[in-house]
Design an enzyme around this catalytic site. Structure first.
Site, PDB file in Angstrom:
ATOM      1  N   HIS A  71      12.477  33.089  -7.412  1.00 23.35           N
ATOM      2  CA  HIS A  71      11.029  33.036  -7.582  1.00 23.35           C
ATOM      3  C   HIS A  71      10.666  31.678  -8.164  1.00 23.35           C
ATOM      4  CE1 HIS A  71      11.519  37.610  -8.557  1.00 23.35           C
ATOM      5  NE2 HIS A  71      11.662  37.374  -7.273  1.00 23.35           N
ATOM      6  N   TYR A 134      12.297  34.989 -21.654  1.00 20.82           N
ATOM      7  CA  TYR A 134      11.770  33.761 -21.067  1.00 20.82           C
ATOM      8  C   TYR A 134      10.340  33.504 -21.519  1.00 20.82           C
ATOM      9  CZ  TYR A 134       9.780  36.920 -17.516  1.00 20.82           C
ATOM     10  OH  TYR A 134       9.108  37.926 -16.868  1.00 20.82           O
TER      11      TYR A 134
END
Length: 191
Positions: A71, A134
């Site tokens: 992604h 993240y």
């Protein structure tokens, strides 16, 4: 008496702007302390000073073999693992001479990675109960989903050697059907 603190060093990759950081920790009989994200130390090691976190998310992965990606969105990412271990892989989906370049590394609690916008991010979980953390510089948006870039994890042109065969991996249908690199949308920076 000097107090021990976290130290950060960076390694460059074949993908421009993709940095792999070694982030030390201070351990004793109680456990450990680590400055997982310490901007001044990361910038001194090479991270762009302009990286500004707007959101931090956790991806909890129950079982070995969970695989996610590739992604690429219009934001920068800083990632690490809080518990567990992943095999991480990236493919450059940005328009230009580095398009299609790859990099891989095993990410554990002592490793962090800066991923520039437009670089396809993926990972495969190597231990049960892995927590992947993240931080990003912009918010995900369902309205903008069609503008994001994706590539197929199994593409032989990308050539990632996954530790666990993708036919044995736990993946979403969407990730299994992303386009091959030759058909992938190329990321172009708009500003």
């Amino acid at each position: 008496m000097a107090v021990a603190t976290t130290e950060v060093t960076a390694e460059t990759t074949d993908i421009p702007g993709l940095l792999i950081f070694d982030v030390t920790k201070v351990e004793d009989e109680r456990g450990y302390y680590q400055e997982t994200y310490q901007k001044a130390k990361l910038v001194a090691a090479g991270m762009p000073e302009g990286f500004s976190v707007v959101q931090t998310s956790t991806s909890y992965n129950k079982t070995t073999g969970v695989t996610r990606g590739f992604h690429a969105e219009p934001w920068d990412k800083y990632l690490t693992v809080i518990k567990g271990k992943v095999f991480a892989a990236w493919v450059d989906l940005r328009e230009g001479e580095s398009f299609g370049r790859t990099a891989t590394v095993e990410v554990t609690p002592g490793v962090a990675v800066f991923v520039p916008q437009g670089v396809g991010n993926s990972f495969q979980v190597l231990e049960d109960d892995t927590y992947y953390l993240y931080s990003v510089s912009a918010h995900w948006s369902a309205d903008l989903y069609d503008e994001y870039c994706f590539a197929n994890l199994a593409d032989p042109e990308i050539g990632i050697e996954w530790p666990i065969s993708l036919d044995q991996a736990v993946m979403s249908d969407r990730d299994r059907t992303h386009p091959m690199l030759k058909d992938a949308k190329r990321f172009t920076h708009n500003g």
